[in-house]
Design a protein around this motif. Sequence first.
Motif, PDB file in Angstrom:
ATOM      1  N   LEU A 153       0.801  -1.237   0.000  1.00 37.97           N
ATOM      2  CA  LEU A 153       0.000   0.000   0.000  1.00 37.97           C
ATOM      3  C   LEU A 153       0.829   1.279   0.000  1.00 37.97           C
ATOM      4  CD1 LEU A 153      -2.773  -1.034   2.571  1.00 37.97           C
ATOM      5  CD2 LEU A 153      -2.958  -0.969   0.080  1.00 37.97           C
ATOM      6  N   LYS A 154       2.137   1.178   0.102  1.00 41.78           N
ATOM      7  CA  LYS A 154       2.970   2.379   0.263  1.00 41.78           C
ATOM      8  C   LYS A 154       2.887   3.329  -0.934  1.00 41.78           C
ATOM      9  CE  LYS A 154       7.189   0.128  -1.265  1.00 41.78           C
ATOM     10  NZ  LYS A 154       8.431  -0.446  -0.834  1.00 41.78           N
ATOM     11  N   ASP A 155       2.589   2.832  -2.114  1.00 36.67           N
ATOM     12  CA  ASP A 155       2.516   3.691  -3.300  1.00 36.67           C
ATOM     13  C   ASP A 155       1.089   4.098  -3.659  1.00 36.67           C
ATOM     14  OD1 ASP A 155       5.293   3.559  -3.612  1.00 36.67           O
ATOM     15  OD2 ASP A 155       5.132   1.680  -4.735  1.00 36.67           O
ATOM     16  N   VAL A 156       0.134   3.728  -2.819  1.00 43.60           N
ATOM     17  CA  VAL A 156      -1.275   4.033  -3.086  1.00 43.60           C
ATOM     18  C   VAL A 156      -1.715   5.172  -2.162  1.00 43.60           C
ATOM     19  CG1 VAL A 156      -3.603   3.078  -3.175  1.00 43.60           C
ATOM     20  CG2 VAL A 156      -1.645   1.602  -3.642  1.00 43.60           C
ATOM     21  N   PRO A 157      -2.361   6.206  -2.694  1.00 46.61           N
ATOM     22  CA  PRO A 157      -2.825   7.305  -1.839  1.00 46.61           C
ATOM     23  C   PRO A 157      -3.801   6.809  -0.759  1.00 46.61           C
ATOM     24  CG  PRO A 157      -2.973   7.916  -4.155  1.00 46.61           C
ATOM     25  CD  PRO A 157      -2.648   6.454  -4.109  1.00 46.61           C
ATOM     26  N   ALA A 158      -3.623   7.305   0.455  1.00 43.45           N
ATOM     27  CA  ALA A 158      -4.471   6.896   1.576  1.00 43.45           C
ATOM     28  C   ALA A 158      -5.945   7.195   1.299  1.00 43.45           C
ATOM     29  CB  ALA A 158      -4.021   7.584   2.858  1.00 43.45           C
ATOM     30  N   GLY A 159      -6.226   8.297   0.629  1.00 47.29           N
ATOM     31  CA  GLY A 159      -7.613   8.651   0.313  1.00 47.29           C
ATOM     32  C   GLY A 159      -8.282   7.613  -0.566  1.00 47.29           C
ATOM     33  N   ASP A 160      -7.534   7.094  -1.543  1.00 47.03           N
ATOM     34  CA  ASP A 160      -8.095   6.065  -2.423  1.00 47.03           C
ATOM     35  C   ASP A 160      -8.383   4.783  -1.652  1.00 47.03           C
ATOM     36  OD1 ASP A 160      -7.829   7.863  -4.481  1.00 47.03           O
ATOM     37  OD2 ASP A 160      -6.225   6.764  -5.521  1.00 47.03           O
ATOM     38  N   VAL A 161      -7.433   4.393  -0.801  1.00 48.72           N
ATOM     39  CA  VAL A 161      -7.610   3.165  -0.020  1.00 48.72           C
ATOM     40  C   VAL A 161      -8.809   3.303   0.908  1.00 48.72           C
ATOM     41  CG1 VAL A 161      -6.577   1.641   1.712  1.00 48.72           C
ATOM     42  CG2 VAL A 161      -5.175   2.509  -0.167  1.00 48.72           C
ATOM     43  N   ASN A 162      -8.939   4.437   1.562  1.00 51.95           N
ATOM     44  CA  ASN A 162     -10.066   4.645   2.483  1.00 51.95           C
ATOM     45  C   ASN A 162     -11.397   4.710   1.735  1.00 51.95           C
ATOM     46  OD1 ASN A 162      -9.220   4.773   5.340  1.00 51.95           O
ATOM     47  ND2 ASN A 162      -7.780   6.273   4.520  1.00 51.95           N
ATOM     48  N   ALA A 163     -11.401   5.310   0.550  1.00 53.99           N
ATOM     49  CA  ALA A 163     -12.631   5.341  -0.258  1.00 53.99           C
ATOM     50  C   ALA A 163     -13.022   3.928  -0.671  1.00 53.99           C
ATOM     51  CB  ALA A 163     -12.436   6.232  -1.488  1.00 53.99           C
ATOM     52  N   ASN A 164     -12.030   3.132  -1.078  1.00 54.10           N
ATOM     53  CA  ASN A 164     -12.307   1.743  -1.449  1.00 54.10           C
ATOM     54  C   ASN A 164     -12.818   0.960  -0.246  1.00 54.10           C
ATOM     55  OD1 ASN A 164     -11.619   1.990  -4.148  1.00 54.10           O
ATOM     56  ND2 ASN A 164      -9.491   1.435  -3.810  1.00 54.10           N
ATOM     57  N   LEU A 165     -12.244   1.207   0.936  1.00 53.00           N
ATOM     58  CA  LEU A 165     -12.693   0.512   2.141  1.00 53.00           C
ATOM     59  C   LEU A 165     -14.137   0.889   2.469  1.00 53.00           C
ATOM     60  CD1 LEU A 165     -12.247  -1.344   4.538  1.00 53.00           C
ATOM     61  CD2 LEU A 165     -11.237   0.595   5.764  1.00 53.00           C
ATOM     62  N   ASP A 166     -14.464   2.152   2.353  1.00 60.26           N
ATOM     63  CA  ASP A 166     -15.844   2.579   2.633  1.00 60.26           C
ATOM     64  C   ASP A 166     -16.834   1.860   1.715  1.00 60.26           C
ATOM     65  OD1 ASP A 166     -14.941   4.284   4.597  1.00 60.26           O
ATOM     66  OD2 ASP A 166     -15.068   6.097   3.359  1.00 60.26           O
ATOM     67  N   ARG A 167     -16.516   1.796   0.416  1.00 60.33           N
ATOM     68  CA  ARG A 167     -17.395   1.104  -0.519  1.00 60.33           C
ATOM     69  C   ARG A 167     -17.444  -0.384  -0.199  1.00 60.33           C
ATOM     70  NH1 ARG A 167     -16.386   1.159  -6.110  1.00 60.33           N
ATOM     71  NH2 ARG A 167     -14.244   0.832  -5.547  1.00 60.33           N
ATOM     72  N   TYR A 168     -16.306  -0.944   0.190  1.00 62.06           N
ATOM     73  CA  TYR A 168     -16.238  -2.371   0.505  1.00 62.06           C
ATOM     74  C   TYR A 168     -17.103  -2.689   1.726  1.00 62.06           C
ATOM     75  CZ  TYR A 168     -14.371  -6.993   1.465  1.00 62.06           C
ATOM     76  OH  TYR A 168     -14.257  -8.338   1.679  1.00 62.06           O
ATOM     77  N   ILE A 169     -16.996  -1.881   2.768  1.00 59.46           N
ATOM     78  CA  ILE A 169     -17.752  -2.106   4.004  1.00 59.46           C
ATOM     79  C   ILE A 169     -19.256  -2.101   3.728  1.00 59.46           C
ATOM     80  CG2 ILE A 169     -18.390  -1.023   6.208  1.00 59.46           C
ATOM     81  CD1 ILE A 169     -15.415  -0.152   6.440  1.00 59.46           C
ATOM     82  N   THR A 226      -9.270  -7.777   1.507  1.00 58.28           N
ATOM     83  CA  THR A 226      -7.880  -8.138   1.240  1.00 58.28           C
ATOM     84  C   THR A 226      -7.179  -6.898   0.693  1.00 58.28           C
ATOM     85  OG1 THR A 226      -8.330  -8.765  -1.047  1.00 58.28           O
ATOM     86  CG2 THR A 226      -8.548 -10.499   0.634  1.00 58.28           C
ATOM     87  N   ILE A 227      -5.874  -6.978   0.567  1.00 59.59           N
ATOM     88  CA  ILE A 227      -5.109  -5.858   0.005  1.00 59.59           C
ATOM     89  C   ILE A 227      -5.622  -5.539  -1.395  1.00 59.59           C
ATOM     90  CG2 ILE A 227      -2.827  -5.120  -0.778  1.00 59.59           C
ATOM     91  CD1 ILE A 227      -1.660  -6.971   1.432  1.00 59.59           C
ATOM     92  N   ALA A 228      -5.821  -6.552  -2.200  1.00 56.65           N
ATOM     93  CA  ALA A 228      -6.249  -6.347  -3.594  1.00 56.65           C
ATOM     94  C   ALA A 228      -7.561  -5.580  -3.686  1.00 56.65           C
ATOM     95  CB  ALA A 228      -6.376  -7.698  -4.293  1.00 56.65           C
ATOM     96  N   GLU A 229      -8.444  -5.800  -2.760  1.00 58.78           N
ATOM     97  CA  GLU A 229      -9.743  -5.121  -2.798  1.00 58.78           C
ATOM     98  C   GLU A 229      -9.643  -3.652  -2.415  1.00 58.78           C
ATOM     99  OE1 GLU A 229     -12.524  -8.978  -1.865  1.00 58.78           O
ATOM    100  OE2 GLU A 229     -11.319  -8.112  -0.258  1.00 58.78           O
ATOM    101  N   LEU A 230      -8.559  -3.278  -1.764  1.00 50.82           N
ATOM    102  CA  LEU A 230      -8.388  -1.883  -1.358  1.00 50.82           C
ATOM    103  C   LEU A 230      -7.453  -1.116  -2.282  1.00 50.82           C
ATOM    104  CD1 LEU A 230      -8.169  -2.320   2.505  1.00 50.82           C
ATOM    105  CD2 LEU A 230     -10.169  -1.868   1.086  1.00 50.82           C
ATOM    106  N   VAL A 231      -6.686  -1.822  -3.107  1.00 55.00           N
ATOM    107  CA  VAL A 231      -5.721  -1.174  -3.991  1.00 55.00           C
ATOM    108  C   VAL A 231      -6.359  -0.753  -5.308  1.00 55.00           C
ATOM    109  CG1 VAL A 231      -3.627  -1.574  -5.358  1.00 55.00           C
ATOM    110  CG2 VAL A 231      -3.717  -2.304  -2.989  1.00 55.00           C
ATOM    111  N   LYS A 232      -7.390  -1.458  -5.745  1.00 56.82           N
ATOM    112  CA  LYS A 232      -7.977  -1.173  -7.053  1.00 56.82           C
ATOM    113  C   LYS A 232      -8.459   0.271  -7.134  1.00 56.82           C
ATOM    114  CE  LYS A 232     -12.274  -3.351  -5.692  1.00 56.82           C
ATOM    115  NZ  LYS A 232     -13.099  -4.506  -5.872  1.00 56.82           N
TER     116      LYS A 232
END
Length: 121
Positions: free
Chosen positions: A35-51, A59-65
């Motif tokens: 996740l070090k090269d992925v913006p935190a905002g994108d990861v958190n947005a993906n997590l919100d949609r995932y939840i 998984t990592i893959a579901e938050l990196v896309k």
Amino acid sequence: MDRVEVIELFMKIKRHYASFDVMDVQKIDEWHRFLKDVPAGDVNANLDRYIAREKFPPTIAELVKPVESTIDVYHQHMKESAASKLNEIEAWREKAVPPPDDVKERMRQIASGTYRAPLQP
């Protein structure tokens, strides 16, 4: 994402998924590596949609896309379109009025075969 943001991400996941292990230091290091090269905002947005959609931890893959894929946009459009149509149907249902009693009686007569149309002059 830096390591602190990964730890904060783990805490957020833990709040929604009790089975998610946040105390594994190796797991934090591995997630940070991906996740070090992925913006935190994108990861958190993906997590919100995932939840909102899933009952198991991500998984990592579901938050990196990417935050919005074409399929996600299409899926969201279809959900909104269906919801809009259902709201429209509900509004029709609320405004609907039953037919007058004489029309109901005429329909019963037509259905039973006893209706006789009035003679035209």
